[in-house]
Design a protein around this motif. Sequence first.
Motif, PDB file in Angstrom:
ATOM      1  N   LEU A  28       0.889  -1.051   0.022  1.00 53.89           N
ATOM      2  CA  LEU A  28      -0.031  -0.230   0.001  1.00 53.89           C
ATOM      3  C   LEU A  28       0.768   1.240   0.022  1.00 53.89           C
ATOM      4  CD1 LEU A  28      -2.567   1.423   0.062  1.00 53.89           C
ATOM      5  CD2 LEU A  28      -2.825   1.233   2.670  1.00 53.89           C
ATOM      6  N   HIS A  29       1.906   1.325   0.646  1.00 54.70           N
ATOM      7  CA  HIS A  29       2.927   2.313   0.889  1.00 54.70           C
ATOM      8  C   HIS A  29       3.305   2.619  -0.680  1.00 54.70           C
ATOM      9  CE1 HIS A  29       5.207   5.501   2.488  1.00 54.70           C
ATOM     10  NE2 HIS A  29       6.487   5.043   2.103  1.00 54.70           N
ATOM     11  N   ALA A  30       3.829   1.632  -1.271  1.00 56.17           N
ATOM     12  CA  ALA A  30       4.261   1.601  -2.902  1.00 56.17           C
ATOM     13  C   ALA A  30       3.360   2.060  -3.797  1.00 56.17           C
ATOM     14  CB  ALA A  30       4.882   0.106  -3.331  1.00 56.17           C
ATOM     15  N   ALA A  31       2.150   1.770  -3.406  1.00 60.07           N
ATOM     16  CA  ALA A  31       0.960   2.297  -4.241  1.00 60.07           C
ATOM     17  C   ALA A  31       0.745   3.719  -3.914  1.00 60.07           C
ATOM     18  CB  ALA A  31      -0.302   1.352  -3.950  1.00 60.07           C
ATOM     19  N   THR A  32       0.926   4.078  -2.759  1.00 63.05           N
ATOM     20  CA  THR A  32       0.769   5.459  -2.649  1.00 63.05           C
ATOM     21  C   THR A  32       1.739   6.243  -3.170  1.00 63.05           C
ATOM     22  OG1 THR A  32      -0.473   4.830  -0.321  1.00 63.05           O
ATOM     23  CG2 THR A  32       0.355   6.978  -0.386  1.00 63.05           C
ATOM     24  N   LEU A  33       3.121   5.788  -2.846  1.00 62.30           N
ATOM     25  CA  LEU A  33       4.125   6.607  -3.706  1.00 62.30           C
ATOM     26  C   LEU A  33       3.773   6.607  -5.192  1.00 62.30           C
ATOM     27  CD1 LEU A  33       7.194   5.167  -1.833  1.00 62.30           C
ATOM     28  CD2 LEU A  33       6.285   7.304  -1.456  1.00 62.30           C
ATOM     29  N   LEU A  34       3.342   5.666  -5.767  1.00 62.06           N
ATOM     30  CA  LEU A  34       3.372   5.676  -6.993  1.00 62.06           C
ATOM     31  C   LEU A  34       2.085   6.807  -7.456  1.00 62.06           C
ATOM     32  CD1 LEU A  34       3.209   1.960  -8.189  1.00 62.06           C
ATOM     33  CD2 LEU A  34       4.740   3.674  -8.649  1.00 62.06           C
ATOM     34  N   ILE A 112       9.415   4.146 -11.716  1.00 57.17           N
ATOM     35  CA  ILE A 112      11.049   3.989 -11.825  1.00 57.17           C
ATOM     36  C   ILE A 112      11.536   3.953 -10.682  1.00 57.17           C
ATOM     37  CG2 ILE A 112      13.229   4.170 -12.895  1.00 57.17           C
ATOM     38  CD1 ILE A 112      11.648   4.391 -15.626  1.00 57.17           C
ATOM     39  N   LEU A 113      11.205   5.203  -9.938  1.00 60.93           N
ATOM     40  CA  LEU A 113      12.014   5.654  -8.841  1.00 60.93           C
ATOM     41  C   LEU A 113      11.530   4.798  -7.475  1.00 60.93           C
ATOM     42  CD1 LEU A 113      13.998   7.683  -7.719  1.00 60.93           C
ATOM     43  CD2 LEU A 113      11.936   8.920  -6.964  1.00 60.93           C
ATOM     44  N   VAL A 114      10.177   4.350  -7.740  1.00 61.58           N
ATOM     45  CA  VAL A 114       9.606   3.556  -6.452  1.00 61.58           C
ATOM     46  C   VAL A 114      10.172   2.284  -6.646  1.00 61.58           C
ATOM     47  CG1 VAL A 114       7.789   2.537  -5.606  1.00 61.58           C
ATOM     48  CG2 VAL A 114       7.528   4.915  -6.190  1.00 61.58           C
ATOM     49  N   LEU A 115      10.238   1.622  -7.790  1.00 60.94           N
ATOM     50  CA  LEU A 115      10.477   0.213  -8.133  1.00 60.94           C
ATOM     51  C   LEU A 115      12.195   0.205  -7.817  1.00 60.94           C
ATOM     52  CD1 LEU A 115       9.048  -0.971 -11.395  1.00 60.94           C
ATOM     53  CD2 LEU A 115       8.659  -1.826  -9.106  1.00 60.94           C
ATOM     54  N   ARG A 116      13.041   1.228  -8.168  1.00 58.53           N
ATOM     55  CA  ARG A 116      14.478   1.126  -8.053  1.00 58.53           C
ATOM     56  C   ARG A 116      14.818   1.635  -6.386  1.00 58.53           C
ATOM     57  NH1 ARG A 116      17.918  -0.782  -8.901  1.00 58.53           N
ATOM     58  NH2 ARG A 116      19.325   0.717  -9.407  1.00 58.53           N
ATOM     59  N   MET A 117      14.277   2.484  -6.084  1.00 53.06           N
ATOM     60  CA  MET A 117      14.797   3.101  -4.784  1.00 53.06           C
ATOM     61  C   MET A 117      13.844   2.424  -3.552  1.00 53.06           C
ATOM     62  SD  MET A 117      17.451   4.680  -5.701  1.00 53.06           S
ATOM     63  CE  MET A 117      18.092   5.232  -7.010  1.00 53.06           C
ATOM     64  N   TYR A 118      12.665   2.435  -3.504  1.00 55.78           N
ATOM     65  CA  TYR A 118      11.930   2.040  -2.484  1.00 55.78           C
ATOM     66  C   TYR A 118      11.786   0.548  -2.526  1.00 55.78           C
ATOM     67  CZ  TYR A 118       7.985   1.284   0.684  1.00 55.78           C
ATOM     68  OH  TYR A 118       7.192   0.780   1.728  1.00 55.78           O
ATOM     69  N   GLU A 119      11.678  -0.322  -3.514  1.00 54.47           N
ATOM     70  CA  GLU A 119      11.411  -1.440  -3.613  1.00 54.47           C
ATOM     71  C   GLU A 119      12.818  -2.405  -3.821  1.00 54.47           C
ATOM     72  OE1 GLU A 119       8.935  -3.601  -3.237  1.00 54.47           O
ATOM     73  OE2 GLU A 119       7.861  -1.982  -2.483  1.00 54.47           O
ATOM     74  N   GLY A 120      14.009  -1.921  -4.249  1.00 59.70           N
ATOM     75  CA  GLY A 120      15.014  -2.260  -4.434  1.00 59.70           C
ATOM     76  C   GLY A 120      15.137  -3.196  -5.544  1.00 59.70           C
ATOM     77  N   VAL A 121      14.404  -3.221  -6.556  1.00 64.04           N
ATOM     78  CA  VAL A 121      14.373  -3.971  -7.900  1.00 64.04           C
ATOM     79  C   VAL A 121      15.654  -3.368  -8.783  1.00 64.04           C
ATOM     80  CG1 VAL A 121      13.149  -4.540  -9.822  1.00 64.04           C
ATOM     81  CG2 VAL A 121      11.951  -4.199  -7.805  1.00 64.04           C
ATOM     82  N   ALA A 122      16.288  -4.296  -9.245  1.00 57.83           N
ATOM     83  CA  ALA A 122      17.479  -4.249 -10.002  1.00 57.83           C
ATOM     84  C   ALA A 122      17.038  -3.571 -11.412  1.00 57.83           C
ATOM     85  CB  ALA A 122      18.342  -5.389 -10.587  1.00 57.83           C
ATOM     86  N   GLU A 123      17.859  -2.739 -11.828  1.00 55.19           N
ATOM     87  CA  GLU A 123      17.741  -2.211 -13.143  1.00 55.19           C
ATOM     88  C   GLU A 123      17.397  -2.720 -14.191  1.00 55.19           C
ATOM     89  OE1 GLU A 123      21.227   0.264 -14.288  1.00 55.19           O
ATOM     90  OE2 GLU A 123      20.567   1.890 -13.103  1.00 55.19           O
TER      91      GLU A 123
END
Length: 167
Positions: A28-34, A112-123
Amino acid sequence: MRDRQASREARRAREFEAFVAGAAGRLLHAATLLTAEAPDDNPRARRLLTPALAHTYARWDRLHGEDPYDCARQYLATRFAREAWHHYGGFGQGRPHPRSPLAELTPRERLILVLRMYEGVAEEQTAALLGLPVERVHSICDRAAATVLHPSRTPVPGAAGAQAAPS
């Protein structure tokens, strides 16, 4: 036979409930950031999260060792990207909260910022998920991070009542 199926369904429901108890807050926090909504007022984020959890539950028996969090996050990201593609700049529902630190970013930059920085998903994974070259993901992420770290002093376009921060 019926008892075995009922037992399997009960176990599946317990496993999924445990997953939701542990992961729903972060998702939910990730969705709120998105969606760049306020944390205490995030109806779009909740509407984004609900189908992601439903999709994960529907695939629960077919995950076979895959991380259900990754499944939910991927669905959340692709649904946000699809929704942003169809509604960005539309009739007000896609506008970010004016005080959100991510308000100045486009939906793609936020994703992209949420996936990379918040979620830590590789490039590489982010690029594959979005169908972009790795270099493009890298440059968008860098530009979005710079925008968040050094926001402009002008009001966000379309944010009623937004004022520049005093210097």
